[in-house]
Design a protein around this motif. Sequence first.
Motif, PDB file in Angstrom:
ATOM      1  N   ILE A 152       0.829  -1.199   0.000  1.00 54.45           N
ATOM      2  CA  ILE A 152       0.000   0.000   0.000  1.00 54.45           C
ATOM      3  C   ILE A 152       0.868   1.256   0.000  1.00 54.45           C
ATOM      4  O   ILE A 152       2.071   1.182   0.249  1.00 54.45           O
ATOM      5  N   GLY A 153       0.253   2.363  -0.289  1.00 51.67           N
ATOM      6  CA  GLY A 153       1.001   3.626  -0.304  1.00 51.67           C
ATOM      7  C   GLY A 153       0.203   4.748  -0.912  1.00 51.67           C
ATOM      8  O   GLY A 153      -0.982   4.599  -1.209  1.00 51.67           O
ATOM      9  N   ALA A 265       4.402   6.990   1.788  1.00 49.18           N
ATOM     10  CA  ALA A 265       3.226   7.600   2.412  1.00 49.18           C
ATOM     11  C   ALA A 265       3.631   8.878   3.110  1.00 49.18           C
ATOM     12  O   ALA A 265       4.741   8.989   3.623  1.00 49.18           O
ATOM     13  N   ARG A 266       2.750   9.822   3.091  1.00 51.33           N
ATOM     14  CA  ARG A 266       2.997  11.025   3.870  1.00 51.33           C
ATOM     15  C   ARG A 266       2.697  10.703   5.324  1.00 51.33           C
ATOM     16  O   ARG A 266       2.055   9.722   5.650  1.00 51.33           O
ATOM     17  N   PHE A 286       6.067  -3.670   7.261  1.00 50.51           N
ATOM     18  CA  PHE A 286       7.318  -3.374   6.583  1.00 50.51           C
ATOM     19  C   PHE A 286       7.199  -1.994   5.965  1.00 50.51           C
ATOM     20  O   PHE A 286       6.140  -1.648   5.448  1.00 50.51           O
ATOM     21  N   ALA A 287       8.268  -1.244   6.030  1.00 52.47           N
ATOM     22  CA  ALA A 287       8.215   0.066   5.379  1.00 52.47           C
ATOM     23  C   ALA A 287       9.448   0.248   4.519  1.00 52.47           C
ATOM     24  O   ALA A 287      10.549  -0.185   4.867  1.00 52.47           O
ATOM     25  N   ASP A 298       7.945  10.547   4.487  1.00 59.35           N
ATOM     26  CA  ASP A 298       7.788  10.843   5.913  1.00 59.35           C
ATOM     27  C   ASP A 298       7.090   9.720   6.655  1.00 59.35           C
ATOM     28  O   ASP A 298       7.510   9.308   7.731  1.00 59.35           O
ATOM     29  N   GLY A 299       5.984   9.269   6.074  1.00 64.15           N
ATOM     30  CA  GLY A 299       5.182   8.235   6.728  1.00 64.15           C
ATOM     31  C   GLY A 299       5.991   6.977   6.942  1.00 64.15           C
ATOM     32  O   GLY A 299       5.981   6.388   8.025  1.00 64.15           O
ATOM     33  N   CYS A 300       6.709   6.560   5.895  1.00 67.86           N
ATOM     34  CA  CYS A 300       7.504   5.334   5.974  1.00 67.86           C
ATOM     35  C   CYS A 300       8.595   5.480   7.023  1.00 67.86           C
ATOM     36  O   CYS A 300       8.788   4.596   7.873  1.00 67.86           O
ATOM     37  N   ASN A 301       9.292   6.582   6.975  1.00 71.64           N
ATOM     38  CA  ASN A 301      10.385   6.789   7.921  1.00 71.64           C
ATOM     39  C   ASN A 301       9.859   6.845   9.354  1.00 71.64           C
ATOM     40  O   ASN A 301      10.486   6.344  10.285  1.00 71.64           O
ATOM     41  N   PHE A 302       8.695   7.432   9.497  1.00 73.36           N
ATOM     42  CA  PHE A 302       8.073   7.481  10.820  1.00 73.36           C
ATOM     43  C   PHE A 302       7.771   6.059  11.308  1.00 73.36           C
ATOM     44  O   PHE A 302       8.073   5.696  12.439  1.00 73.36           O
TER      45      PHE A 302
END
Lengths: 409, 540
Positions: A152-153, A265-266, A286-287, A298-302
């Motif tokens: 997803i994304g 993702a944001r 998993f990101a 940002d979303g993934c890193n978060f």
Amino acid sequence: MVRENKYNRYALWLCSIPGIGSTTIRALMERASGAEEIYYMEESEICRLLITSAMEKKERETAEHKSGRTQKKEQTEAGIKTSAAKRAALIARAKGDDPAQKEAELERGGIGFVCMEDAGFPDRLREIPDSPYGLYYLGGLPREDRPSVAVIGARNCSGYGREQARVYAERLAMRGITVISGMARGVDGIAGRAALDAGGDSYAVLGCGVDVVYPTENAQLYRFLREKGGILSEVPPGTQPRSTLFPMRNRLISGLSDAVLVIEARRRSGTVITVDAALEQGRDIFALPGRVSDSLSDGCNFLISQGAAIACTPDTVVEHFYGVSAEGTDMSETNRKRRLARRSELAGLEAVFFDVLGLGDVMESQFLLQRAEFIIGRRIGVEEFMSCMVSLQIRGLAREVGMGHFMGI
Amino acid sequence: MYSSITTGAVHGIDSYLIQVETDISDGLPSFNMVGFMSGEVREAGERVRVALRNLGIHLPPRRITVNLSPAGIPKRGIVIDIPVCVGLLICLGYIKEEAADGVLVAGEVGLNGEIRPVKGILPMVVEAKERGITTCLVPHGNLAEGALVHGIRVVGVRSLAELVNYLRRDPEERDLFLPPMEVDAKDLLTRHSEKDHADLADIHGQSQAKKVLEIAAAGFHNVLMVGPPGTGKSMLARCLPGIMPPLTPEEALEVTRIYSVAGRLPEEEALITERPFIAPHHSVTKAALIGGGNIPVPGLISLAHMGVLFLDELPEYAAAELNLLREPLETHEITIRRLQGAYRYPAKMLLVAAANPCPCGYYPDMNRCRCTPFQVRNYQKRVSGPFLDRIDFRVTVNRISADELQGLHEEERSETVRSRVMEAIQRQQHRFAGTPFSYNADMDVHAVEKYCVLDTQLAARMRMVYEQIGMSARAYHKTLKMARTIADLEGREKILERDLMTAVGFRMPEESTEESGLASGEYGGSMKIVPSGRRGGSGW
């Protein structure tokens, strides 16, 4: 892919009553043995069931509230009663409908239906907290014996997200992992498509009826999914997409999957909400890491900072299911080798542009040109630049992501 | 007493002659005008009556009849003040009957007797010359354009008094009184000092866009420039007339004719010496764009004849208006049909369009662009596919680097570019001698096969491009035409790989695929998907 010979007509009847959602059905099912029992129940009995269930729920919530876990507004006792009476009346009125008619409608549209009482109902969905009672589908249902991953994304993804969604989904599909997505624009659609193209399985959960193509630009993907995979939805056919349906759809996407892979993702986005649902359902996350300066990552890193697994290569995800593979492929390593091999085919300016472009970076042509000029110490003509870039594209080493932006692949 | 005076009227950009017959006879006093004329033409009678009185000539209380012949053609939007004046003056005996033989008169009269300029003098004089007229008396304000025609005496008059004075003289004395004027178009063209064109050297960087404009000017290819706001798209477009070759005398005359008919010729200016640059606002109406109106006049596309039509903010134009341009872009002329007949106006313009990539303007810079993919797609789809088909090139105009902004690099001047363009055009003229084409962009498929020959190696390369990048047959041919122009610019007959690849790089992107992202067939060439039944524009 289990296809019932006959629909569970009472379940179908119950699921297609307008105004009766999965919450109500779940409340009834806590106490009834099945839809058939509900069908033959008196209205007052249904009402009583609903009130008991709601009161219990309220008590639970009050307890949680005391422990400071929720701040939800409480429903008054009178409110519960009116709401229960209203819903009971709806159900009672629906008894006049012929259940067989619904069956015929589904039959005509080639739409399948399974309910929790059926053997074919996806086991993964039985486990989740607010599992749906019934599920409509076109094509087939995901195989239970295969691992599945939701890819997803962001809908509005970048060239990087686009490319990685494709690469990851393709790789997962090739290793026999089912790819679940939402058939949305951007990452979801690309992943679903790539999985099918790689010959794998892919299923999509929609936020509208399974016979409604949304978004319309994914019409082709919709057809492919119907033929080669499946399209699932909790809401009756013909339901138009509504914003309120999407969070429910998202919980099914994660519910149908063993793990969730977030491509891009944001920080504040629907994708991160899906991840919350997935965590509640106990799925692994998993990101895909991105640059800290990219708002789309940002979303993934978060998520990574919150403890999500880092999907540095598709194999990280694959190994989660199959254990460490012998060939132990490291994405950057394989890419480096592949690129080195290709680099040797290039000569002169093409090689310079190839180096400047690097891998996965999107670069504006002016910037690209400037860097290359700096390296070779002379100005580069427009024709030279264009022919090099076209040549790199033909060789499959670069791609124009639009508007004079190029990406190395 | 009867008199007959010759004047002219305009139809399309051509002219036809009209006889204004005047008769004064006994009967109840009246002033009748007949001859299939509309209300505004009839008003001439009132003006003439007052103007003559102010000259000291009172119309007698008799029956005056003015007839316009041929009576079969409807006369609308023409001014016949001066011919009527002269006719009356002859009838009243102020001027000798034979004084107006072989003379064409035209003009509007003011109540004070002043003679004012009218539209379409140039085509009228051309027609008069063909019909054997020897003298044209035109308003002084139109003298310069009329004087472009040689072999006919063109005289400018300022007032009714001057006109009477002229016609009352013996023919031998006339030239001494008001000498006829003759202007040489070639002379004007060579003498005219170039107006302050935007010069390419004033724009820093943007080498790609500059190259594309050069190619466009050389092969008459239509161009689309896409880029974020403030990157200089309009400024680049304004440079285009400066790199196109100067107008030839024939071209200049044709353009001047259109401006004369439209009444857009600057006063005291004989000739349109520069290529027009027309930039209509996107609120432009259909009639203003292609011409028309109750009394048809040339539209902006005809005013851009032989020059540049610049459509800034392309998606903002109404689709219906843009679609009107499709036909003129192919046939280089527009025919406006009315009940009374068809009006043909030439419209060979070079189309330059500019657009932002998305509503906010920053796509695909995802850190700045906040548009949803849906918005981007819709924005690009506002322009219809068939319209974009008429455009050969797309170039992206992006932000320039600081080095370029501060002008650390030497920029080429428009003049230098123009000399290359002119050489390329000469090559084309040589190549297309005896064919209906004049520029590379005009070529049809057969001509492309004949003139854009690829050697085996290049053909194989182009095959690869065709298959890998996934282009349509139309795009394939457009690309070859562009490559032809690029080679022409370098003075080569043979098309090299570099030319071809440059053309490929600047081609119009095609039909975007559903997951392929908006801009270019991004999701691999293998996918060619058109969402069923919802085919819109192709995006850029």
